[in-house]
Scaffold this motif. Structure first.
Motif, short mmCIF file in Angstrom:
data_model
loop_
_atom_site.label_atom_id
_atom_site.label_comp_id
_atom_site.label_asym_id
_atom_site.label_seq_id
_atom_site.Cartn_x
_atom_site.Cartn_y
_atom_site.Cartn_z
N SER A 332 79.26 24.78 9.90
CA SER A 332 79.47 23.58 9.24
C SER A 332 78.53 22.53 9.41
CB SER A 332 80.32 22.82 10.30
OG SER A 332 81.12 23.26 11.18
N GLU A 333 77.54 22.31 11.33
CA GLU A 333 76.51 21.37 11.42
C GLU A 333 75.47 21.65 10.72
OE1 GLU A 333 74.27 20.29 15.59
OE2 GLU A 333 75.11 21.68 15.39
N PHE A 334 74.98 22.55 10.37
CA PHE A 334 73.50 23.17 9.54
C PHE A 334 73.83 22.47 7.76
CE2 PHE A 334 72.29 25.47 5.95
CZ PHE A 334 70.79 25.31 5.74
N ALA A 335 75.31 22.69 7.62
CA ALA A 335 76.18 22.19 5.88
C ALA A 335 75.73 20.44 6.39
CB ALA A 335 76.99 21.95 5.68
N ALA A 336 76.20 19.39 7.64
CA ALA A 336 75.89 18.45 7.49
C ALA A 336 74.81 17.82 7.08
CB ALA A 336 76.86 18.22 8.90
N HIS A 337 73.90 18.56 7.75
CA HIS A 337 72.29 18.12 7.83
C HIS A 337 71.87 18.81 7.21
CE1 HIS A 337 72.39 19.45 12.52
NE2 HIS A 337 72.55 18.10 12.61
N ALA A 338 72.70 19.96 5.68
CA ALA A 338 71.47 20.23 4.55
C ALA A 338 71.56 18.69 3.85
CB ALA A 338 72.13 21.59 4.03
N LEU A 339 72.99 18.11 3.77
CA LEU A 339 73.50 17.54 3.11
C LEU A 339 72.79 15.98 3.10
CD1 LEU A 339 75.81 15.90 0.92
CD2 LEU A 339 77.15 15.58 2.49
N LEU A 340 73.20 15.03 4.68
CA LEU A 340 72.06 14.35 4.71
C LEU A 340 70.74 14.33 4.33
CD1 LEU A 340 72.26 11.73 6.23
CD2 LEU A 340 71.92 12.84 8.33
N LEU A 341 69.77 15.77 4.71
CA LEU A 341 68.32 15.93 4.28
C LEU A 341 68.06 15.97 2.32
CD1 LEU A 341 67.11 18.94 6.06
CD2 LEU A 341 66.34 16.84 5.66
N SER A 342 69.79 16.11 2.28
CA SER A 342 69.77 15.50 0.35
C SER A 342 69.22 14.21 -0.04
CB SER A 342 70.43 16.73 -0.16
OG SER A 342 70.28 18.29 -0.16
N ILE A 343 70.53 13.21 0.57
CA ILE A 343 71.31 12.55 0.25
C ILE A 343 69.62 11.31 0.17
CG2 ILE A 343 72.11 9.95 1.25
CD1 ILE A 343 74.17 12.20 1.65
N CYS A 344 68.96 11.63 2.54
CA CYS A 344 67.44 10.95 2.56
C CYS A 344 66.19 12.02 1.13
CB CYS A 344 67.26 11.57 3.98
SG CYS A 344 68.37 10.49 4.98
N SER A 345 66.08 12.73 0.83
CA SER A 345 65.16 13.16 -0.38
C SER A 345 65.56 11.99 -1.61
CB SER A 345 65.34 14.64 -0.12
OG SER A 345 64.49 15.11 -1.39
N ALA A 346 66.70 12.07 -2.34
CA ALA A 346 67.03 11.87 -3.23
C ALA A 346 66.82 10.30 -3.06
CB ALA A 346 68.37 11.28 -3.51
N CYS A 347 67.16 9.39 -2.38
CA CYS A 347 67.32 8.07 -2.04
C CYS A 347 65.06 7.73 -1.75
CB CYS A 347 67.44 6.86 -0.79
SG CYS A 347 68.92 7.19 -1.25
N GLY A 348 64.76 8.59 -0.89
CA GLY A 348 63.39 8.71 -0.61
C GLY A 348 62.15 8.71 -2.31
N GLN A 349 62.89 9.75 -3.17
CA GLN A 349 61.70 10.10 -3.82
C GLN A 349 62.30 9.46 -5.69
OE1 GLN A 349 62.62 13.58 -6.30
NE2 GLN A 349 63.39 14.51 -4.67
N LEU A 350 63.13 8.31 -5.02
CA LEU A 350 63.85 6.88 -6.10
C LEU A 350 62.61 5.82 -5.64
CD1 LEU A 350 66.99 6.50 -5.70
CD2 LEU A 350 66.04 7.08 -8.10
N PHE A 351 62.54 5.84 -3.88
CA PHE A 351 61.69 4.56 -3.85
C PHE A 351 60.21 5.50 -4.17
CE2 PHE A 351 64.79 3.29 -0.75
CZ PHE A 351 64.92 2.01 -0.89
#
Length: 429
Positions: A332-351
């Motif tokens: 589950s820790e990896f799942a949380a890290h993967a989700l946060l990675l995706s959130i940062c990636s999505a926001c980062g791509q907008l910028f």
């Protein structure tokens, strides 16, 4: 001799001697070169048929002779909604809005820089955690590492695609005119650059990876001449060189880190070189696509749509999609890290897309290069790295070069406006 170097890079265990790499491959199918070839073959299974279809519709002059329910779809994918006389994308230089002021431009630059820093500093910390640490480790078990870099690329792109799709639906967007197939080139290079970046962490340290990223400012400018046919001033090359030198001073002044065999390090350097090349092409191709007057959200949707298509198809062909999902279920820790990675990636791509649309690929790369210095500072705080006097001087060189670039750009704009006050409307046309 050169063939021996290639063999050692592709098969690092052959040249390891008595030393053991940090993450030795379990079998020859886990070698990075083999995985790269398999992934590329998966992407080619979509790109080649798509290319043949595009050429077929163009030879048949489908835009004028086509009929039926599929005509709007084919038109949007192959010809675009605003067909041009030439197949080439217009590569006119970007023009700044006439009503913008230096203060407003500085505020926008600060906004872009802050968003990119927060998004990708968090993303970098998580990236190192996911690729270099084990999950499920206990007193009796060492745990297991996640090794499928392509699955992480997919996780980053899925959420970004959802965010971009919702933005396109909820917010008013300009009429889309670019042929959809043009996004596939940026998507392919973006997927390959991300894969090389994740994969390189298996062979080289995080500071080495950051050093390679910091040195990509000049390659982006050189790629800009080839892809976007852009011209740069001498001071732009000077500031880009100073930033690369400053970050290099900071990184090379760090204490010695544990290293793997020379062959393993060579594999990592080859992967980092691939990352730089693919990422430079991605930035400049996106910069050229903005000539269609699209919004950054439309760019984000188009690129991530094809990225998801390529990665999902390749993972399904390899049977790796289910295995990655099972790993998330076990940890589950990896799942949380993967989700946060995706959130940062999505926001980062907008910028990313907003920054490229406003300031161009070179300015975007300089901001991201500055982020490398902050990433190393953050790594020093988290992992106990020491900062030497030479390293501090390198950070000062980076900031001085960035201020010099901002100053030179402001002076150039003022001179342009005073000397040629009517150029802006002409350039817009």
């Amino acid at each position: 001799r050169w063939w021996a170097v290639v063999v050692l890079a592709a098969f690092p265990s052959l040249g390891a001697g008595g030393e053991t790499p940090e993450a030795p491959p379990e079998s020859w199918t886990q070698l990075w070169f083999f995985r790269f070839v398999v992934n590329a073959a998966g992407y080619a299974s979509f790109m080649v048929p798509g290319y043949l279809l595009v050429q077929y519709f163009r030879r048949k002059n489908y835009l004028e002779t086509g009929r039926g329910l599929c005509f709007p779809l084919v038109k949007a994918c192959v010809f675009g909604n605003e067909p041009k006389a030439s197949d080439e994308v217009p590569l006119a230089p970007r023009t700044e809005a006439a009503e913008t002021t230096p203060m407003w431009q500085a505020l926008k630059l600060l906004f872009c820089a802050t968003g990119l820093q927060v998004s990708y500093l968090t993303w970098g910390v998580l990236q190192e955690r996911v690729m270099t640490r084990s999950y499920g480790a206990t007193a009796t078990s060492p745990g297991e590492r996640f090794t499928d870099s392509q699955f992480l690329v997919l996780m980053n792109r899925v959420l970004a695609l959802i965010v971009a799709g919702l933005s396109c639906v909820l917010c008013k967007q300009p009429r889309h005119g670019a042929p959809m197939y043009r996004y596939s080139f940026a998507s392919l290079s973006n997927v390959l650059s991300s894969w090389c970046q994740y994969e390189a962490l298996k062979f080289v340290s995080f500071p080495t990876q950051v050093l390679a990223k910091a040195s990509k400012v000049i390659p982006v400018m050189l790629m800009g001449k080839l892809v976007s046919r852009r011209s740069y001033e001498h001071w732009e090359y000077l500031t880009a060189t100073l930033i690369s030198i400053g970050v290099s001073m900071f990184l090379l002044s760090s204490g010695p880190e544990p290293r793997s065999s020379p062959a393993t390090t060579l594999s990592g350097l080859i992967l980092l070189a691939g990352y730089i090349a693919f990422d430079s092409f991605t930035s400049n191709w996106q910069d050229a696509l903005f000539a269609y007057k699209m919004s950054s959200v439309q760019m984000m949707f188009g690129v991530n749509f094809f990225s998801c298509l390529f990665t999902v198809g390749s993972l399904l062909e390899q049977g790796a999609l289910l295995e990655g999902t099972r790993f998330m279920g076990r940890h589950s820790e990896f799942a949380a890290h993967a989700l946060l990675l995706s959130i940062c990636s999505a926001c980062g791509q907008l910028f990313i897309f907003y920054t490229i649309g406003q300031f161009g690929a070179a300015v975007f790369t300089i901001i991201m290069t500055l982020r490398q210095a902050f990433a190393i500072l953050l790594s020093c705080l988290l992992y106990g790295h020491t900062v030497t006097v030479v390293g501090g001087l390198g950070v000062a060189v980076v900031f001085a070069a960035l201020l010099l670039r901002v100053y030179a750009r402001g002076r150039l704009k003022q001179r342009g406006k005073k000397a040629v006050p009517v150029e802006s409307p002409v350039q817009k046309v």
